[in-house]
Design an enzyme around this catalytic site. Structure first.
Site, PDB file in Angstrom:
ATOM      1  N   SER A 176       4.270 -11.710 -22.420  1.00 19.03           N
ATOM      2  CA  SER A 176       3.524 -12.994 -23.282  1.00 19.03           C
ATOM      3  C   SER A 176       4.381 -12.049 -25.323  1.00 19.03           C
ATOM      4  O   SER A 176       4.577 -11.298 -25.317  1.00 19.03           O
ATOM      5  CB  SER A 176       2.748 -12.839 -24.139  1.00 19.03           C
ATOM      6  OG  SER A 176       1.898 -13.813 -23.084  1.00 19.03           O
ATOM      7  N   HIS A 231      -5.062 -17.049 -24.798  1.00 16.27           N
ATOM      8  CA  HIS A 231      -4.851 -16.264 -23.298  1.00 16.27           C
ATOM      9  C   HIS A 231      -6.432 -15.726 -23.280  1.00 16.27           C
ATOM     10  O   HIS A 231      -6.851 -15.478 -22.262  1.00 16.27           O
ATOM     11  CB  HIS A 231      -3.950 -15.734 -23.145  1.00 16.27           C
ATOM     12  CG  HIS A 231      -2.346 -16.356 -22.837  1.00 16.27           C
ATOM     13  ND1 HIS A 231      -2.667 -16.692 -21.773  1.00 16.27           N
ATOM     14  CD2 HIS A 231      -2.046 -15.909 -23.631  1.00 16.27           C
ATOM     15  CE1 HIS A 231      -1.355 -17.502 -21.732  1.00 16.27           C
ATOM     16  NE2 HIS A 231      -0.827 -16.779 -22.456  1.00 16.27           N
TER      17      HIS A 231
END
Length: 450
Positions: free
Chosen positions: A303, A376
Site C-alpha cells: 500500500s 485497512h
C-alpha cells in the site's frame, strides 16, 4: 438478460409517459432551477406510473443541463422547500405525547421524513436514475466543501444510497481480457493508485496466470465498476511495486503461489463517497482466491502512504532534531535515492518517523492521519512492514518519499484487530514496526545526551 429486459421495460414506460406529458402542458416547463423545483413538486403529487417515470426522467435530464450555479440553486431549493411536512409532524408529536404507542411512534417516524427522500426515491425509478443520482451526489459533495447549508440534503441522499448499495445488492465479477471493452476502458480511467498507461499495461495486470482483478457492480449500473482491486500472486510478501508492474517480469507458475498481494484498490464513483464497499470486497476476494487456490496462505497489501510527506512538511511537533530537519531538505535533490549515502541517512530518519506516523500521530479529532491506514486497520488488518524505497515513481516519491507498507490480513485475527482499532483506537502492528518506533526514541535520547 433480465437486467436488459427490465431496462427496456422502464424505457418503454418512460417514453409512454413522455408522450402523455407532451400532450399536456409539461413540455413547456421552464428548464432552469426554478422550473426544476416545480417539476419536482409535480413528481410528488401522486401521478400514475407512466407519467411519474417520465417526469422523473425529465427532472434528471434538465438537471444535467444546468450549470454549477443553477445546480446549487436547485440543491438549496430542495433543502428549503422539501423538508418534513411541519403540520403533519406537529400532529404526530402531539399524538405521541398524549398517548405513546407503537402506532403513534410509526406515524411520528414517517411524519419526520423529509419530502425530498420520497422525491429521491421517485427519481430513482427513471431509466438510468440510479447512476444519475450517484452523479448528482458527486456534484453535491463538490459544492459542500466545508459548508453546512447543504448538509441536510446530503444526509438524505447518502442515507438512501447506502440502502440501495448495501452488500446484498452488489455483484462481484472478475475482470479479465474477455471483459467487455467499455468496462476495461473504465478500469484504465478509474485506476487511482498506480496509473495504467495503455491497453498493453492493462493486459499485463489482468491477463497473466499470476494476476487477478475483481470489481463490485450494482444491478442498476451494470457497466460501471464501483470499486476494484488488482491482485498479484507471488511466493513471498513483496516490498516494492516496480517488480510487480515490470514489463519484462517472469510470470510465476500458479502452483508456486503462496501469497495474494492486494496492490491497488480504487473507488470509482465519487458520489458514493462515505459508502464503504472495500471491506466486503477484500473479504469476498479472499474467499474466491482460497476456493480457486487452496495453497494460498498469506493475504497482504502493498500500500501507498499518501499522507506521509504532507504531514512531515506541515507538522511542527515532529520528533526530529535540528540535524534531522536539515537532512530532510535533501529530499528536494533530484534523484536523491540514487546516492547510497544520502539514501542511508534519510532512511535512518524517515523509517522511524513513519512508524511514529502510524502508531502515535493523530489528527486533532484523534483519528489516524493516513486514509489508507484507516481503511485497512479498520477492516482488521495488521500493520506488518514498512518498506523503504518501495515506490520510486514521481507520485510515490512526492507523497511518501518512496515508502510503502504491507498490511497483513490474517483471517483468524481480523475480528480481534478490528475491535481493537474500532473500540480503543489501537493500531495492531508487528514487532518489526514497533522496533522502529523504539529506535526513534533511543536515537533522539542519544542526541540529547551527546
Amino acid at each position: 438478460m433480465a437486467n436488459a429486459f427490465f431496462s427496456d421495460l422502464l424505457a418503454t414506460i418512460s417514453e409512454r409517459g413522455r408522450t402523455l406529458l407532451r400532450r399536456g402542458d409539461s413540455a413547456d416547463a421552464k428548464r432552469d432551477a426554478d422550473g426544476l423545483i416545480e417539476l419536482c413538486d409535480a413528481l410528488l403529487s401522486g401521478r400514475g406510473e407512466a407519467s411519474g417515470t417520465a417526469i422523473a426522467r425529465e427532472v434528471l435530464d434538465i438537471y444535467r443541463e444546468l450549470d454549477a450555479a443553477g445546480r446549487r440553486v436547485f440543491f438549496e431549493g430542495l433543502v428549503r422547500d422539501f423538508g418534513p411536512d411541519r403540520e403533519r409532524l406537529s400532529k404526530a408529536i402531539e399524538q405521541w405525547r398524549a398517548k405513546p404507542s407503537d402506532e403513534d411512534a410509526s406515524s411520528l417516524h414517517f411524519a419526520s421524513e423529509p419530502r425530498r427522500q420520497e422525491l429521491i426515491r421517485r427519481l430513482n425509478r427513471a431509466p438510468g436514475g440510479t447512476g444519475d443520482l450517484v452523479n448528482m451526489r458527486a456534484d453535491l459533495l463538490g459544492m459542500m466543501n466545508g459548508h453546512t447549508d447543504l448538509a441536510a440534503l446530503d444526509r438524505d441522499v447518502s442515507h438512501l444510497l447506502s440502502s440501495w448499495f448495501n452488500r446484498g445488492f452488489l455483484v462481484l465479477r472478475r475482470i479479465d481480457w474477455s471483459t467487455p471493452a467499455n468496462i476495461l476502458e473504465k478500469i484504465i480511467r478509474y485506476e487511482a493508485v498506480h496509473e495504467i498507461s495503455d491497453w498493453d499495461d492493462l493486459r499485463r495486470r489482468i491477463d497473466p496466470v499470476d494476476r487477478r482483478c475483481y470489481a463490485f457492480f450494482h444491478p442498476a449500473m451494470v457497466d460501471e465498476p464501483l470499486i476494484f482491486v488488482e491482485v498479484a500472486l507471488t511466493e513471498t510478501m513483496p516490498g516494492a511495486i516496480a517488480p510487480l508492474l515490470a514489463v519484462d517480469r517472469q510470470h510465476l507458475p500458479i502452483e508456486r503461489a503462496r501469497t495474494a498481494v492486494f496492490y491497488s484498490i480504487s473507488n470509482t464513483q465519487r458520489g458514493l463517497g462515505g459508502i464503504s464497499f472495500g471491506s466486503f470486497l477484500i473479504k469476498q476476494v479472499v474467499e474466491e482466491l482460497r476456493r480457486e487456490l487452496p495453497k494460498l496462505d498469506t493475504f497482504v497489501t502493498l500500500s501507498p502512504v499518501p499522507g506521509f510527506m504532507a504531514w512531515v512538511k506541515q507538522d511542527k511537533d515532529l520528533p526530529l532534531s535540528d540535524e534531522d530537519r536539515e537532512l530532510l531538505k535533501r529530499l528536494d535533490e533530484p534523484k536523491w535515492f540514487e546516492s547510497p549515502e544520502t539514501a542511508a541517512l534519510l532512511r535512518s530518519v524517515l523509517e522511524p518517523l513513519a512508524a511514529y506516523y502510524f502508531l502515535k500521530a493523530r489528527t486533532p479529532k484523534g483519528r489516524l492521519i493516513d486514509s489508507v491506514a484507516r481503511f485497512h486497520l479498520g477492516n482488521g488488518a495488521r500493520l506488518e512492514r514498512i518498506n523503504w524505497l518501495g515506490d520510486l515513481s514521481p507520485k510515490g516519491l512526492r507523497e511518501s518519499a518512496g515508502i510503502m507498507v504491507n498490511y497483513l490480513y490474517r483471517l483468524d485475527d481480523i475480528e480481534k484487530n478490528h475491535e481493537a482499532y474500532a473500540n480503543d483506537g489501537e493500531v495492531v502492528a508487528s514487532s518489526a514496526v514497533k522496533k522502529l518506533l523504539k529506535s526513534e526514541g533511543r536515537r533522539l535520547l542519544d542526541m540529547r545526551l551527546s
